[in-house]
Write an enzyme that holds these catalytic residues in place. Structure first.
Site, PDB file in Angstrom:
ATOM      1  N   SER A  98      72.916  26.123  21.380  1.00 50.10           N
ATOM      2  CA  SER A  98      73.666  27.326  20.974  1.00 50.10           C
ATOM      3  C   SER A  98      73.993  27.329  19.478  1.00 50.10           C
ATOM      4  CB  SER A  98      74.931  27.507  21.816  1.00 50.10           C
ATOM      5  OG  SER A  98      75.889  26.537  21.494  1.00 50.10           O
TER       6      SER A  98
ATOM      7  N   SER B 272      78.698  21.985  21.983  1.00 53.14           N
ATOM      8  CA  SER B 272      78.011  23.294  22.022  1.00 53.14           C
ATOM      9  C   SER B 272      77.289  23.418  23.350  1.00 53.14           C
ATOM     10  CB  SER B 272      76.992  23.389  20.891  1.00 53.14           C
ATOM     11  OG  SER B 272      75.812  22.679  21.234  1.00 53.14           O
ATOM     12  N   ASP B 273      76.837  24.607  23.699  1.00 53.95           N
ATOM     13  CA  ASP B 273      75.911  24.717  24.816  1.00 53.95           C
ATOM     14  C   ASP B 273      74.511  24.386  24.288  1.00 53.95           C
ATOM     15  OD1 ASP B 273      74.824  25.057  27.275  1.00 53.95           O
ATOM     16  OD2 ASP B 273      75.635  27.047  27.631  1.00 53.95           O
ATOM     17  N   TYR B 274      73.594  24.297  25.204  1.00 56.86           N
ATOM     18  CA  TYR B 274      72.213  23.894  24.923  1.00 56.86           C
ATOM     19  C   TYR B 274      71.608  24.757  23.798  1.00 56.86           C
ATOM     20  CZ  TYR B 274      67.716  22.004  26.684  1.00 56.86           C
ATOM     21  OH  TYR B 274      66.529  21.353  26.863  1.00 56.86           O
TER      22      TYR B 274
END
Ligand code: BGC
Length: 755
Positions: A286, A282-284
């Site tokens: 997210s 995932s992104d930070y």
């Protein structure tokens, strides 16, 4: 015949070896998985940061050491340097029950400690071999520094320069973007991930993050499938085809579902259709942000993410906190958790971490290879290739070393902004500002005087935002007028003025959207006053995005766009200004004439009412041209290149065959130089409305002054394919224009028919 048999047997041997390797890996991972508890499996899906370096959101992780020892962590980021990495790996390998080593990731975006130009700048070199090399140098430095995972390349197509993250990608074009994506992946990952100087690449942000509405970061994306497939997805796909090991999901939603919980995106498209076999992170935060997207509570969104196909949770710790309960409640299955865990373990296996968890920790190598002379030389070369000459009177540049030079501007003697956004491991103190570079290249006798002339901005609130990671905008104690007078007094006594202006590095990048992308008022005022002296003014622009330069550069003798050019910026700029190197960069993102035109990009469609200045009811603005101020593919040189004799070997192209497109390029000026020769096509009748021009090929050629070369491209039917309304990748017979030129705007054109 013999040759064919030999090839066939080598082929069989190669694949049987790969198969054997895969079997070995599968057996190892199966055996390990059979020993793992559910908690330990979920632990592997947890990627956290102790927050010692720059966190990119408001959350950082707590109790990191304890979590590692308890098997609750699969990887760390923001832990950099052999010593720190070793400390953390020691805990995983010595204290956790199954001794599974950790991944160590970082935002190695444009170089590592030796910082290269921002990616948008590097892309303007149009030199994929150089771009690949830049990634391999970065991988070498980063692995010497303990890392084994780079959160790069960012391949989001970007057509809205209000979005600060355009700095991190390769601009607006899917064809060029795809080649760069593949080159970066190969540069980072090399021939084998298990080599000591290669690491996992991570293509991001999947998907469509660059199309955030209004250029406002993290905003919604809504896009037709046709646009998605033809214009935005190709670079991600190219990275997958190039064998990228990991992919990061994006913050935005797509078709109303956040990317991190979007099963269509992560599983149906990425895994099933494209055959991606690696790990999705995932992104930070997210996953957690899906709560804000109104998808449900943390239990719900974490379950949604893992079921959608997302393997590793960056920072949210939603998997860690909820998946076991969701498993008990049958909201997720053990198969979901196993799949994700296998992906993480496979990445570790491929890096060779199970054989040697300390493979990437080597203080002696770090001391020798980080910021080495050869890496700095690479940074200088890459920077020179990234500069784009936007304007030139063909007499002011290159500068004579005997001239008296007034070097003016808030970025002329500044170390803090050159590294650009996302230089998490770069040290501004190690960078070369322009003043120093001019002295290095100009030699001891150089007659140069410096004055700051203006602040980057006089606006304290903008300065505050620019200074989040350290001093970028230093508002002078002197009044703006005092600074201006000092600058004018040195300008009046000089033969030539070099004015270095632009944006602070942190005014582009993540969470740095701007609705006004003109040069700051303080700098515009300075430039106007300098033009009024009547001296030739060379404007050097450092920025992380295409700025709106309309008006601000009207009085300039020359304008050199240098982006934020990295550790060696000053030397590289001086190399070009003094003519040691002739600039050859071409824009990969259009420079708008005004903000109101955005998005403006070269491959727009014609519309049913094509522009006609004499017809009110045609597609146009009252108060601005339709076209960019400087279009995609544009860039000047100290010399001039003339295109002539465009020829097609046949006016008919038949499936399975190719035709040759030939053009003569002549260097008619006085300097040797490089030119990026660009091939575009137009599909004159198509079942879905086509762009007026699509880039299909390019070659960067070197021509001595006075030299001419015939440049040839092979054009095939495959190159003319596109996704139709049924999302089939097809070509359609009919008439095409074939165009070649030195920018998307100036081309020679010939027609041909696809049979
Ligand atoms: C960014 C990513 C980055 C991650 C880790 C996020 O905020 O969107 O590009 O890789 O942080 O630093």
């Amino acid at each position: 015949m013999k040759k064919r048999i030999l090839c066939l047997s080598l082929f069989v041997l190669f694949f049987s070896q790969i198969n054997a390797q895969d079997q070995k890996m599968n057996a190892f991972i199966n055996a390990l998985m059979s020993k793992m508890t559910v908690d330990e499996k979920i632990g592997q899906l947890n990627l956290i940061t102790p927050g010692s370096d720059i966190p990119t959101g408001s959350v950082v992780s707590t109790n990191v050491e304890k979590k590692i020892a308890e098997g609750n962590v699969g990887g760390l980021f923001g832990v950099i340097g052999p010593e720190k990495v070793k400390q953390a790996q020691d805990i995983a390998v010595n204290k956790s029950r199954l001794k599974i080593p950790l991944l160590f990731g970082s935002d190695v975006i444009h170089g590592h400690r030796t910082t290269f130009p921002i990616p948008l700048g590097i892309s303007c070199s149009w030199d994929t071999a150089l771009i690949r090399y830049s990634a391999s140098v970065a991988a070498n430095e980063a692995t010497a520094d303990g890392l084994n995972w780079a959160f790069s390349p960012m391949v989001d197509i970007a057509r809205d320069p209000r979005w600060g993250r355009v700095a991190e990608g390769s601009g607006e074009d899917p064809f060029l973007g795809s080649l760069i994506a593949a080159a970066m992946v190969k540069g980072y990952q090399g021939n084998s991930l298990a080599d000591k100087n290669t690491l996992l690449a991570c293509v991001k942000h999947f998907a469509l993050y660059g199309a955030a509405e209004g250029g406002r970061d993290y905003n919604s994306v809504d896009m037709s499938k046709i646009k998605m497939y033809n214009e935005y997805l190709p670079p991600y796909k190219a990275a997958v085809d190039a064998g990228v090991a990991t992919i990061m999901s994006s913050f935005n939603d797509i078709d109303g579902v956040p990317a991190s919980g979007n099963k269509w995106l992560l599983t149906d498209l990425l895994r099933t259709k494209w055959g991606f076999k690696g790990m999705i992170v995932s992104d930070y935060t997210s996953i957690g942000e899906m709560v804000n997207h109104r998808q449900g509570d943390i239990n719900q969104v974490s379950a949604q993410a893992i079921k959608a196909g997302l393997d590793m949770d960056m920072v949210t710790e939603g998997y860690l906190g909820t998946l076991k309960k969701s498993l008990q409640e049958k909201k997720v299955s053990i198969a979901d958790i196993d799949r994700a865990c296998i992906m993480v373990l496979e990445a570790k296996y491929k890096l060779g971490l199970f054989e040697d968890p300390y493979r990437y920790i080597d203080a002696a190598r770090a001391a020798k290879e980080v910021l080495s002379e050869s890496n700095r030389a690479a940074a200088r070369k890459i920077a020179r290739e990234s500069f784009v000459l936007l304007q030139h009177d063909y007499k002011t540049l290159p500068l004579k070393k005997s001239a008296s030079i007034a070097l003016i501007g808030p970025l002329a003697n500044d170390k803090n902004n050159m590294l650009g956004t996302w230089a998490v491991s770069g040290d501004p103190q190690k960078s070369i500002p322009v003043l120093e570079g001019m002295k290095n290249v100009g030699g001891a006798g150089l007659n140069i005087q410096f004055a700051k002339g203006a602040n980057i901005t006089d606006d304290p609130s903008l300065a505050k935002q620019a200074n989040v990671f350290g001093l970028r905008v230093d508002i002078d104690k002197r009044s703006p007028d005092e600074m201006l007078q000092e600058a004018l007094s040195i300008a009046k006594n000089a033969d030539v003025v070099v004015a270095v202006v632009g944006e602070a590095s942190e005014l582009s990048g993540e969470a740095a959207s701007r609705s006004d992308i003109t040069l700051p008022a303080s700098e515009q005022k300075l430039l106007k006053a300098l033009y009024a002296t009547g001296k030739p003014v060379v404007v050097v622009i450092m920025s992380g995005r295409p700025l709106v330069l309309t008006g601000a550069i009207e009085g300039a003798a020359a304008v050199l766009q240098t982006w934020h050019a990295g550790t060696e910026a000053g030397n590289a700029i001086a190399d070009v200004l003094f003519g040691e190197v002739n600039p050859s960069g071409k824009l990969t993102m259009s420079f708008p004439y005004s903000v109101g035109q955005i998005p403006v990009y070269y491959s727009q469609k014609r519309t049913g009412r094509p522009i006609d200045p004499n017809n009110k009811f045609s597609t146009k603005y009252f108060d601005a041209p339709n076209e960019a101020l400087f279009p995609f593919g544009y860039g000047l040189s100290y010399t001039k290149f003339v295109y002539s004799d465009l020829k097609l070997s046949s006016s008919e192209l038949v499936k399975g065959k190719s035709i040759e497109v030939e053009v003569t390029v002549s260097n008619t000026g006085k300097f040797d130089g490089a030119e990026v020769v660009q091939l575009y096509t137009l599909d004159k009748v198509r079942s879905i409305t086509p762009p007026e021009k699509e880039l299909k090929g390019f070659q960067k050629v070197y021509l001595k002054a006075g030299e001419s070369k015939k440049i040839k491209f092979a054009l095939t039917e495959e190159m003319l394919r596109f996704y139709n309304a049924a999302l089939q990748f097809v070509s359609e017979p009919g008439e095409f224009s074939v165009m070649i030129g030195g920018s998307s705007k100036e081309v020679l054109s010939k027609d041909m028919v696809l049979k």
